[in-house]
Design a protein around this motif. Structure first.
Motif, PDB file in Angstrom:
ATOM      1  N   GLY A  35      -4.528  -6.035  15.464  1.00 53.89           N
ATOM      2  CA  GLY A  35      -5.209  -4.918  14.962  1.00 53.89           C
ATOM      3  C   GLY A  35      -5.156  -3.819  15.946  1.00 53.89           C
ATOM      4  O   GLY A  35      -5.808  -2.802  15.716  1.00 53.89           O
ATOM      5  N   LYS A  36      -4.540  -4.094  16.966  1.00 53.00           N
ATOM      6  CA  LYS A  36      -4.481  -2.955  18.157  1.00 53.00           C
ATOM      7  C   LYS A  36      -3.064  -2.093  17.477  1.00 53.00           C
ATOM      8  O   LYS A  36      -2.280  -2.486  17.156  1.00 53.00           O
ATOM      9  N   VAL A  88      -3.979  -0.220  14.643  1.00 51.73           N
ATOM     10  CA  VAL A  88      -4.360   0.026  13.342  1.00 51.73           C
ATOM     11  C   VAL A  88      -6.035   0.482  13.265  1.00 51.73           C
ATOM     12  O   VAL A  88      -6.730   0.095  14.178  1.00 51.73           O
ATOM     13  N   GLY A  90       2.282  -2.549  17.701  1.00 51.44           N
ATOM     14  CA  GLY A  90       0.846  -3.070  17.401  1.00 51.44           C
ATOM     15  C   GLY A  90       0.919  -4.515  17.265  1.00 51.44           C
ATOM     16  O   GLY A  90       1.728  -4.958  17.009  1.00 51.44           O
ATOM     17  N   TYR A  91      -0.158  -5.092  17.661  1.00 53.99           N
ATOM     18  CA  TYR A  91      -0.501  -6.593  17.115  1.00 53.99           C
ATOM     19  C   TYR A  91      -2.034  -6.839  17.141  1.00 53.99           C
ATOM     20  O   TYR A  91      -2.869  -6.070  17.937  1.00 53.99           O
ATOM     21  N   GLN A 111     -10.395 -11.782   8.744  1.00 54.67           N
ATOM     22  CA  GLN A 111     -10.346 -11.244  10.090  1.00 54.67           C
ATOM     23  C   GLN A 111     -11.560 -10.824  10.499  1.00 54.67           C
ATOM     24  O   GLN A 111     -12.588 -10.358   9.861  1.00 54.67           O
ATOM     25  N   GLU A 151       1.930 -11.488   5.025  1.00 56.97           N
ATOM     26  CA  GLU A 151       0.323 -11.150   4.973  1.00 56.97           C
ATOM     27  C   GLU A 151       0.131 -10.259   3.874  1.00 56.97           C
ATOM     28  O   GLU A 151       1.019  -9.070   3.793  1.00 56.97           O
ATOM     29  N   ILE A 193      -6.778  -0.314   1.458  1.00 52.24           N
ATOM     30  CA  ILE A 193      -6.939  -1.261   0.358  1.00 52.24           C
ATOM     31  C   ILE A 193      -8.106  -1.867   0.189  1.00 52.24           C
ATOM     32  O   ILE A 193      -8.576  -2.348   1.437  1.00 52.24           O
ATOM     33  N   PRO A 220       0.819  -1.287   0.261  1.00 45.62           N
ATOM     34  CA  PRO A 220       0.136  -0.069   0.296  1.00 45.62           C
ATOM     35  C   PRO A 220       0.973   1.297   0.042  1.00 45.62           C
ATOM     36  O   PRO A 220       1.931   1.403   0.585  1.00 45.62           O
ATOM     37  N   PHE A 268      -9.606  -4.570  -0.839  1.00 48.02           N
ATOM     38  CA  PHE A 268      -9.051  -5.947  -1.170  1.00 48.02           C
ATOM     39  C   PHE A 268     -10.157  -6.717  -1.265  1.00 48.02           C
ATOM     40  O   PHE A 268     -11.325  -6.760  -0.836  1.00 48.02           O
TER      41      PHE A 268
HETATM   42  P1  ADP Z   1      -1.326  -5.945  13.086  1.00 45.44           P
HETATM   43  O1  ADP Z   1      -0.006  -5.548  13.216  1.00 45.44           O
HETATM   44  O2  ADP Z   1      -2.108  -5.265  14.343  1.00 45.44           O
HETATM   45  O3  ADP Z   1      -1.696  -7.222  12.668  1.00 45.44           O
HETATM   46  P2  ADP Z   1      -1.945  -5.153  10.328  1.00 45.44           P
HETATM   47  O4  ADP Z   1      -1.264  -4.426   9.789  1.00 45.44           O
HETATM   48  O5  ADP Z   1      -1.724  -6.744   9.998  1.00 45.44           O
HETATM   49  O6  ADP Z   1      -1.859  -5.122  11.821  1.00 45.44           O
HETATM   50  O7  ADP Z   1      -3.711  -5.054  10.138  1.00 45.44           O
HETATM   51  C1  ADP Z   1      -4.727  -5.802  10.770  1.00 45.44           C
HETATM   52  C2  ADP Z   1      -5.614  -5.888   9.844  1.00 45.44           C
HETATM   53  O8  ADP Z   1      -6.236  -4.579   9.557  1.00 45.44           O
HETATM   54  C3  ADP Z   1      -5.445  -6.649   8.395  1.00 45.44           C
HETATM   55  O9  ADP Z   1      -5.474  -7.741   8.465  1.00 45.44           O
HETATM   56  C4  ADP Z   1      -6.567  -5.769   7.528  1.00 45.44           C
HETATM   57  O10 ADP Z   1      -7.704  -6.665   7.668  1.00 45.44           O
HETATM   58  C5  ADP Z   1      -6.594  -4.260   8.054  1.00 45.44           C
HETATM   59  N1  ADP Z   1      -5.690  -3.562   7.357  1.00 45.44           N
HETATM   60  C6  ADP Z   1      -4.412  -3.073   7.826  1.00 45.44           C
HETATM   61  N2  ADP Z   1      -3.790  -2.349   7.055  1.00 45.44           N
HETATM   62  C7  ADP Z   1      -4.791  -2.111   5.901  1.00 45.44           C
HETATM   63  C8  ADP Z   1      -4.620  -1.392   4.647  1.00 45.44           C
HETATM   64  N3  ADP Z   1      -3.711  -0.572   4.184  1.00 45.44           N
HETATM   65  N4  ADP Z   1      -5.925  -1.454   3.926  1.00 45.44           N
HETATM   66  C9  ADP Z   1      -6.989  -1.934   4.154  1.00 45.44           C
HETATM   67  N5  ADP Z   1      -7.162  -2.672   5.424  1.00 45.44           N
HETATM   68  C10 ADP Z   1      -6.074  -2.999   6.270  1.00 45.44           C
END
Ligand code: ADP
Length: 379
Positions: A149-150, A152, A146-147, A208, A254, A180, A115, A182
């Protein structure tokens, strides 16, 4: 041989039977006594993963040190390396799983599609980025820490600065990304040994819920679409990342599928939730292969043992009582393998998973969904 593992969660816990089978001794550093991993290891140090003294105690007389999470400060890992502790993955590779900004920059340098992103310090920076990519919707991410989703947050700039969550623009470097659109999320899991041997598992689809992985389908359905072979594309990217960064151990990449392209979202350098299916659906589990890789042993076959395996996470919620629910859950389908992590139930927490393998994907999804609902305590 003695291996040290930093972390007391379910990933360290699931490494334990693999250490036993290979006759390798293991010592863990857990944050809390009674934690998921503490329950299953004999040689345990209790302490914080950023406490240098605890890390040094963990490292004493080890053959190799590895991790179940990315939260040990990189400088402390480098300090251990300078003291001649063998650490896999090493600090220079792990940094790209610890810092999303460094990861984004590195992937860009490698021409790996990802992205669009920018680093911002204030709300006007977020607005400027959104204007540049011509979208009101952006994703805000803490670069580190972060982890699940925390850290994000999907944000519509029309909501204004007052609607930003507490942690945004409060000191940590903020990454702002294109949101994105997706069609699905895929994950490519590869394992690289310290001798450079590289193997890959089939590419999976991850689903997710609220930013937390709920379901994994192995292999991802319809990986060949028209002229595009998403499996090959994903594995080629994951293997080149593992080689370029000299990762030792499991690397999970991922990705987002958008049209004909794959964009890399995130890297993890340890056994990963998207690979739990391998415990019952592959010849060698990701946990065994991670251990083999960091110990310099030959890697095991990653071949699937069934046409399909579905992994469903059991996420805690109000009313979850695993002990009460287990008998009914196990009655649903004798093929299902339930794996509970010994954690107390609290909302959204990953408490375990169920794996089920077979021939009919929609049936497997329905059964695994039912079993996880029963365990979660849903009516
Ligand atoms: P973490 O490190 O908390 O797992 P991620 O970067 O993997 O964080 O993001 C968690 C989820 O958030 C992803 O699996 C996706 O569903 C959503 N997400 C993260 N980044 C984006 C993005 N740029 N566009 C759309 N969805 C996103």
């Amino acid at each position: 041989m003695l291996v040290g593992v930093v972390g007391g969660g379910q990933l360290a816990r699931m490494m334990a039977p693999e250490f036993q089978k290979l006759g390798i001794e293991a010592r863990v550093l857990v944050e809390e006594s009674g934690s998921s991993a503490d329950q299953v290891y004999g040689d345990v140090i209790v302490g914080s993963c950023d406490d240098m003294q605890k890390l040094e105690s963990l490292a004493s007389d080890l053959d190799v040190l590895t991790f179940e999470h990315e939260h040990v400060p990189n400088e402390q890992i480098s300090a251990l390396e300078r003291a001649k502790v063998v650490v896999y993955p090493c600090s220079s590779a792990l940094i790209y799983a610890q810092d999303k900004l460094k990861m984004r920059k590195k992937l860009m340098q490698m021409n790996i599609p990802s992205p669009q992103f920018s680093v911002v310090n204030d709300f006007s920076g977020i607005i400027e980025f959104a204007e540049n990519i011509k979208s009101d919707k952006v994703v805000l991410k803490a670069a580190t820490g972060g982890y699940d989703g925390k850290g994000v947050y999907v944000f519509d700039i029309r909501r204004g600065a007052d609607e930003l969550p507490e942690w945004v623009l409060r000191g940590t470097e903020l990454l702002v990304e294109e949101c994105i659109d997706f069609s699905r999320e895929l994950c490519a899991l590869v394992v690289r040994s310290n001798a450079g041997e590289l193997v890959h598992y089939d590419v999976v689809e991850t689903i997710q819920r609220g930013g937390v992985c709920k379901t994994v389908i192995a292999p991802a359905p319809n990986l060949k679409q028209g002229a595009v072979d998403f499996q090959e594309l994903a594995q080629t990217m994951a293997c080149s990342i593992a080689q370029e960064l000299e990762v030792v151990g499991v690397l999970a990449v991922e990705m987002f599928q958008r049209g004909d392209e794959l964009l890399v979202n995130e890297l993890a350098m340890r056994p990963h939730n998207s690979g739990h299916w391998t415990i019952s659906g592959a010849v060698t589990s990701q946990f065994e292969n991670h251990i083999r890789a960091v110990c310099g042993l030959a890697l095991g076959s990653t071949a699937r043992t069934s046409k399909w395996t579905v992994m469903e996470n059991i996420l805690g919620q109000e009313g979850t009582n695993l002990g009460n629910a287990l008998p009914s859950a196990l009655e649903i389908d004798s093929r299902a393998k339930v794996n509970l992590y010994g954690k107390s139930a609290c909302s959204g927490r990953k408490l375990g998973h169920v794996n089920i393998s077979g021939e009919d994907l929609s049936e497997l999804l329905s059964v695994s969904g039912r079993i996880s609902s029963v365990l979660e305590g849903k009516k």
